[in-house]
Structures are given as C-alpha cells and as structure tokens.
Write a protein that holds these residues in place. Structure first.
Motif, mmCIF file in Angstrom:
data_model
loop_
_atom_site.group_PDB
_atom_site.id
_atom_site.type_symbol
_atom_site.label_atom_id
_atom_site.label_comp_id
_atom_site.label_asym_id
_atom_site.label_seq_id
_atom_site.Cartn_x
_atom_site.Cartn_y
_atom_site.Cartn_z
ATOM 1 N N LEU A 176 0.828 -1.214 0.000
ATOM 2 C CA LEU A 176 0.000 0.000 0.000
ATOM 3 C C LEU A 176 0.856 1.256 0.000
ATOM 4 O O LEU A 176 0.582 2.215 -0.742
ATOM 5 N N VAL A 177 1.891 1.264 0.819
ATOM 6 C CA VAL A 177 2.777 2.427 0.890
ATOM 7 C C VAL A 177 3.451 2.656 -0.458
ATOM 8 O O VAL A 177 3.533 3.786 -0.942
ATOM 9 N N ARG A 178 3.920 1.576 -1.079
ATOM 10 C CA ARG A 178 4.557 1.686 -2.399
ATOM 11 C C ARG A 178 3.586 2.245 -3.438
ATOM 12 O O ARG A 178 3.939 3.106 -4.230
ATOM 13 N N THR A 179 2.368 1.750 -3.425
ATOM 14 C CA THR A 179 1.359 2.200 -4.377
ATOM 15 C C THR A 179 1.069 3.687 -4.206
ATOM 16 O O THR A 179 1.013 4.438 -5.182
ATOM 17 N N HIS A 180 0.887 4.105 -2.963
ATOM 18 C CA HIS A 180 0.593 5.519 -2.702
ATOM 19 C C HIS A 180 1.780 6.409 -3.066
ATOM 20 O O HIS A 180 1.600 7.508 -3.591
ATOM 21 N N THR B 70 3.987 5.845 -5.417
ATOM 22 C CA THR B 70 4.016 5.930 -6.878
ATOM 23 C C THR B 70 2.944 6.887 -7.385
ATOM 24 O O THR B 70 3.202 7.695 -8.284
ATOM 25 N N ALA B 71 1.753 6.809 -6.823
ATOM 26 C CA ALA B 71 0.664 7.696 -7.249
ATOM 27 C C ALA B 71 1.004 9.158 -6.978
ATOM 28 O O ALA B 71 0.750 10.034 -7.815
ATOM 29 N N ARG B 72 1.586 9.426 -5.815
ATOM 30 C CA ARG B 72 1.984 10.806 -5.499
ATOM 31 C C ARG B 72 3.049 11.304 -6.462
ATOM 32 O O ARG B 72 3.009 12.455 -6.908
ATOM 33 N N ALA B 73 4.008 10.447 -6.775
ATOM 34 C CA ALA B 73 5.083 10.848 -7.683
ATOM 35 C C ALA B 73 4.540 11.145 -9.073
ATOM 36 O O ALA B 73 4.945 12.121 -9.713
ATOM 37 N N GLU B 74 3.610 10.319 -9.566
ATOM 38 C CA GLU B 74 3.026 10.563 -10.892
ATOM 39 C C GLU B 74 2.210 11.850 -10.913
ATOM 40 O O GLU B 74 2.245 12.601 -11.881
ATOM 41 N N ALA B 75 1.468 12.105 -9.840
ATOM 42 C CA ALA B 75 0.682 13.335 -9.771
ATOM 43 C C ALA B 75 1.596 14.555 -9.742
ATOM 44 O O ALA B 75 1.320 15.569 -10.396
ATOM 45 N N LEU B 76 2.685 14.468 -9.010
ATOM 46 C CA LEU B 76 3.632 15.574 -8.943
ATOM 47 C C LEU B 76 4.286 15.816 -10.303
ATOM 48 O O LEU B 76 4.445 16.959 -10.731
ATOM 49 N N THR B 77 4.625 14.744 -11.008
ATOM 50 C CA THR B 77 5.219 14.867 -12.334
ATOM 51 C C THR B 77 4.252 15.550 -13.291
ATOM 52 O O THR B 77 4.636 16.430 -14.060
ATOM 53 N N ALA B 78 2.987 15.158 -13.257
ATOM 54 C CA ALA B 78 1.986 15.764 -14.139
ATOM 55 C C ALA B 78 1.798 17.242 -13.819
ATOM 56 O O ALA B 78 1.678 18.082 -14.725
ATOM 57 N N THR B 79 1.803 17.595 -12.539
ATOM 58 C CA THR B 79 1.637 18.991 -12.141
ATOM 59 C C THR B 79 2.807 19.840 -12.612
ATOM 60 O O THR B 79 2.621 20.940 -13.153
ATOM 61 N N ARG B 80 4.020 19.321 -12.429
ATOM 62 C CA ARG B 80 5.201 20.059 -12.881
ATOM 63 C C ARG B 80 5.196 20.229 -14.393
ATOM 64 O O ARG B 80 5.513 21.301 -14.914
ATOM 65 N N ALA B 81 4.855 19.169 -15.114
ATOM 66 C CA ALA B 81 4.834 19.235 -16.572
ATOM 67 C C ALA B 81 3.792 20.239 -17.053
ATOM 68 O O ALA B 81 4.043 21.008 -17.988
#
Length: 127
Positions: free
Chosen positions: A16-20, A22-33
């Motif tokens: 669960l921690v790994r999944t969350h 990864t989701a946070r990292a992808e959301a942050l990447t999309a926001t920065r982009a």
C-alpha cells in the motif's frame, strides 16, 4: 518469531505504501509538466506528461506524435542540450520544443487505436 498472518499484514502495508508513493510521484510529475507547458515551448514528452499519462504510455505516444509531426509538417523550435547518453558524458544533442498550438496541430493528425492513447489525444487537443 512473527506469525504468518503478521508477515502477510506487513507485506500488505508495504504494498500500500509503495502504491501511494508511486501515485503521489506521478501526480507531482503531471503537475510540474503542466506548469512548464504553460510557460513556453517544451518537448512532446512533457506535453504528454502534462495530461497525466504514465511513463509507459508516454513512450508509445511520443513516437507516434513525432511521426504525425512529420506528416503535418510541424517543425518545433530547435534546442541543444548537454546530457549524458550511453555512458558519454555531457554529449550535445539537438532536441525540438513545441508550443501548445503546435502540439494541438500534431494531435489532430494523430489517429490512435488504444483507448488510453485516445484519452491523451483528446487532452492534447483540448489544451
């Protein structure tokens, strides 16, 4: 010694921690982009990342968008970057940057087959 049930529970928590994470990292990447795309011309990969697509999807779409750019006759602004490629340090490479309008023209020529690619195409046309 921990019981089998305790080990299974610990494994579930780790997953669960790994999944969350990864989701946070992808959301942050999309926001920065998205912020970078709004400020000026960027690479096709950055435009696709700004739509919220994952990295595997980005690789496939970018290759197809480059082909569509050639067909549409859209030429991005040339830029030169220094970056390490295949163990060669600070190699100079020419890359192309595209504005939102140019990406919309390219996306208009792009006809994807996969459903997830169609979603990204719609987002690129809307931007």
């Amino acid at each position: 010694m921990a019981s089998a049930q305790a080990r299974r529970n610990a494994a579930k928590i780790r997953d669960l921690v790994r999944t969350h994470r990864t989701a946070r990292a992808e959301a942050l990447t999309a926001t920065r982009a998205a912020r970078r795309v709004a400020t000026g011309a960027r690479s096709l990969a950055t435009h696709v990342l700004a739509t919220g697509a994952n990295r595997e999807t980005v690789k496939g779409i970018v290759k197809a968008l480059r082909t569509a750019a050639k067909k549409a006759g859209v030429k991005g602004r040339r830029a030169r970057i220094r970056r390490s490629f295949e163990n060669v340090r600070k190699q100079i490479k020419t890359v192309f940057r595209y504005t939102r309008e140019q990406v919309a023209q390219i996306a208009a020529k792009y006809a994807p087959r996969k459903d997830e690619y169609k979603v990204v195409r719609a987002a690129l046309l809307a931007a």
